[in-house]
Design an enzyme around this catalytic site. Structure first.
Site, PDB file in Angstrom:
ATOM      1  N   HIS A  76       0.899  -1.406  -0.051  1.00 44.16           N
ATOM      2  CA  HIS A  76      -0.049   0.027   0.158  1.00 44.16           C
ATOM      3  C   HIS A  76       0.883   1.235   0.112  1.00 44.16           C
ATOM      4  O   HIS A  76       0.705   2.312  -0.736  1.00 44.16           O
ATOM      5  CB  HIS A  76      -0.902   0.126   1.374  1.00 44.16           C
ATOM      6  CG  HIS A  76      -1.760   1.174   1.480  1.00 44.16           C
ATOM      7  ND1 HIS A  76      -3.065   1.085   0.860  1.00 44.16           N
ATOM      8  CD2 HIS A  76      -1.570   2.421   1.826  1.00 44.16           C
ATOM      9  CE1 HIS A  76      -3.856   2.263   1.314  1.00 44.16           C
ATOM     10  NE2 HIS A  76      -2.765   3.038   1.728  1.00 44.16           N
ATOM     11  N   GLU A  77       1.828   1.407   1.070  1.00 47.72           N
ATOM     12  CA  GLU A  77       2.714   2.295   0.851  1.00 47.72           C
ATOM     13  C   GLU A  77       3.900   2.527  -0.101  1.00 47.72           C
ATOM     14  O   GLU A  77       3.855   3.610  -0.376  1.00 47.72           O
ATOM     15  CB  GLU A  77       3.595   2.304   2.367  1.00 47.72           C
ATOM     16  CG  GLU A  77       2.649   2.375   3.647  1.00 47.72           C
ATOM     17  CD  GLU A  77       1.518   3.465   3.580  1.00 47.72           C
ATOM     18  OE1 GLU A  77       1.876   4.729   3.175  1.00 47.72           O
ATOM     19  OE2 GLU A  77       0.638   3.125   4.338  1.00 47.72           O
ATOM     20  N   HIS A 103       1.682   4.820  -2.523  1.00 45.04           N
ATOM     21  CA  HIS A 103       2.097   6.273  -2.173  1.00 45.04           C
ATOM     22  C   HIS A 103       3.355   6.623  -2.666  1.00 45.04           C
ATOM     23  O   HIS A 103       3.660   7.929  -3.097  1.00 45.04           O
ATOM     24  CB  HIS A 103       1.620   6.406  -0.553  1.00 45.04           C
ATOM     25  CG  HIS A 103       0.522   6.148  -0.219  1.00 45.04           C
ATOM     26  ND1 HIS A 103      -0.607   7.139  -0.732  1.00 45.04           N
ATOM     27  CD2 HIS A 103      -0.337   5.661   0.629  1.00 45.04           C
ATOM     28  CE1 HIS A 103      -1.766   6.994  -0.041  1.00 45.04           C
ATOM     29  NE2 HIS A 103      -1.340   5.824   0.707  1.00 45.04           N
ATOM     30  N   GLU A 135      -4.578   8.188  -2.698  1.00 44.06           N
ATOM     31  CA  GLU A 135      -4.916   6.616  -1.992  1.00 44.06           C
ATOM     32  C   GLU A 135      -5.415   5.617  -3.429  1.00 44.06           C
ATOM     33  O   GLU A 135      -5.172   4.298  -3.018  1.00 44.06           O
ATOM     34  CB  GLU A 135      -6.159   6.694  -1.311  1.00 44.06           C
ATOM     35  CG  GLU A 135      -6.160   7.330   0.160  1.00 44.06           C
ATOM     36  CD  GLU A 135      -4.792   6.360   0.798  1.00 44.06           C
ATOM     37  OE1 GLU A 135      -4.895   5.380   0.727  1.00 44.06           O
ATOM     38  OE2 GLU A 135      -4.168   7.233   1.669  1.00 44.06           O
TER      39      GLU A 135
HETATM   40 ZN    ZN Z   1      -2.840   5.117   1.953  1.00 41.47          ZN
END
Ligand code: ZN
Length: 491
Positions: free
Chosen positions: A253-254, A257, A283
């Site tokens: 997830h990161e 980003h 996101e």
């Molecule tokens: Zn996030």
């Protein structure tokens, strides 16, 4: 100096102040001695006030009057004007109070969560809510006080429209999640998965997918996050549990980003254009890498041999089919960060409704656990065992990030739209991913989304990238196809 150069120099100065605040924040999140909470909260508040005052300065106002309106200069003027207009509404003292209260609340949250005691956190929450209400009061022309908070994350977004999207998701996902709930979940992988080996696996995986290791740090923190201290210094955190591999997905997830933060074009680096078009767009990148790539079969054809090398005993009898089934299993958890794709959005809907009610005063902070539990039962069919697994699980309300939760749901929606578009445009994508070649995927995203930063408003950027607006349909259809079209059709 020409007007463009003058404003560019000021924009860099502003962005450096932001970088200082971000560096302090990174330190606060990752390396703070237990006793330093108040001191650091004060220092961050000071840096944020300095940033705020820079946006409010008359000098910036004069520069913006003189700035011509073309290309990157025009985009920069648009972003600076919006920030300045908002900063002028909010007194510097309030800006500083908001920041300091958030810093203190966060320290209190860590302690309260550890002992699962909401009462210890309540006074800090009350203070944060009261300050956010005062903040919203600075924008009396807005239809909904929540608009003021939302704008900090998704510029120009309106609560009314966001609420419609979330209502739509709730209407479709609550029955779907209910229908799927009765199924027996896949047996989870059996650990233990030694933390140091997970750490080493993640440290190799993230650069292998495409992060530039020379501009990256990866450490651990209670709440996984990505903080950019500047385009040359992007920090990612995750957390590990020896019992499972959740930390790998938190890191994926990161990764999304961090790729976005590393992907801004040099032409806009070191200016306020070097940020995600919106939090929702940010996101979307994170959820794309975590779920659409990170839970896909081609990805695990690439990654499973590496995971087996890290955990030869635990994965001795786990094949690709098993792994794919486990990582896509429905796992209705009370914890948002452990939720499956199907129920994840319901967690964000719940929080969005609660924070709106806190802000408009219809919900008192003291009643939060009770209302949380009621919504958790209604939307997820789950009982909340304790505060740590309920109202204290997320850092956002401590951190002062009221208004952020809807961006997770919107991010999911946009992620599926982007994923379907990239799959149309790159026919051999699955084979490339299985071979560990991520260039086409990264290039597609970099070209259409990442490199532009905040040059365009998020809606315009999406339309330019894929020709359509934010649309719930592809995401809802994706979940229905993946998790149980049969049950829904039978309804
Ligand atoms: Zn996030």
């Amino acid at each position: 100096m020409a007007a463009e150069e003058t404003i560019r120099a000021e924009a860099t100065a502003i962005w450096d102040v932001r970088g200082v605040a971000a560096t302090l924040l990174w330190d606060q999140q990752t390396a703070l001695p237990a006793g330093a909470g108040e001191q650091r909260a004060r220092q961050i508040a000071w840096a944020e006030r300095a940033l705020h005052e820079r946006y409010r300065s008359d000098a910036l106002g004069r520069m913006l009057e003189a700035l011509p309106g073309e290309g990157d200069a025009a985009s920069l003027a648009r972003v600076l004007r919006h920030e300045r207009e908002r900063a002028l509404r909010v007194p510097s003292e309030l800006r500083e109070e908001l920041s300091e209260a958030a810093g203190l609340a966060q320290q209190a949250w860590v302690r309260a969560r550890a002992s699962s005691c909401f009462a210890d956190f309540l006074p800090f929450l009350r203070r944060n809510v009261e300050l956010r209400r005062r903040y919203a009061d600075c924008f009396p022309e807005l239809d909904d006080p929540y608009d003021a908070l939302l704008d900090d994350y998704d510029p120009h977004a309106r609560t009314r429209e966001v609420a419609l999207v979330l209502e739509d998701l709730k209407r479709r996902l609550v029955p779907l999640a209910g229908a799927v709930r009765g199924r027996t979940p896949e047996e989870p992988l059996r650990g233990p998965f030694a933390v140091e080996r997970q750490r080493a696996f993640v440290a190799e995986l993230l650069p292998a997918v495409g992060l530039d290791a020379a501009r990256l740090r990866i450490v651990e923190s209670p709440h996984p996050l990505t903080i950019s201290m500047g385009v040359e210094d992007v920090g990612v955190t995750t957390r590990y549990d020896e019992a499972n591999l959740d930390g790998v997905f938190l890191a994926l997830h990161e990764l999304g980003h961090a790729l976005y933060e590393q992907g801004f074009e040099p032409a806009i680096a070191d200016t306020p254009l070097a940020q995600g078009a919106s939090a929702s767009m940010h996101e979307a990148q994170a959820r794309l890498f975590e779920n659409l790539l990170g839970r896909s079969r081609p990805f695990w054809r690439f990654a499973l041999p590496r995971l087996e090398a890290a955990f030869p005993e635990a994965l001795a009898h786990v094949g690709l089919d098993d792994l794919e089934a486990v990582v896509n299993s429905v796992r209705n958890s009370p914890i948002r960060l452990q939720a499956d794709e199907l129920t994840y959005c319901l967690h964000t809907v719940l929080r969005f409704e609660l924070e709106r009610a806190l802000l408009d005063g219809t919900l008192s902070p003291a009643d939060l656990p009770e209302t949380w539990a009621a919504k958790c039962a209604a939307y997820l069919g789950l009982e909340v065992d304790d505060d740590a697994a309920g109202v204290l699980q997320d850092v956002h309300w401590a951190f002062g990030a009221f208004g952020y939760f809807p961006t997770y749901a919107l991010g999911n929606v946009i992620a599926v739209q982007l994923w379907e578009a990239v799959r149309r445009d790159v026919p051999g994508l699955d084979e490339e991913i299985a071979d560990g070649r991520f260039d086409s995927l990264l290039e597609w995203l970099r070209e259409r989304i990442w490199r532009h930063g905040r040059r365009l408003p998020a809606d315009d950027l999406l339309r330019q990238a894929i020709g359509v607006d934010v649309d719930v349909e592809p995401y809802a259809a994706y979940l229905e196809a993946k998790f149980g079209a049969r049950e829904v059709a039978a309804r």
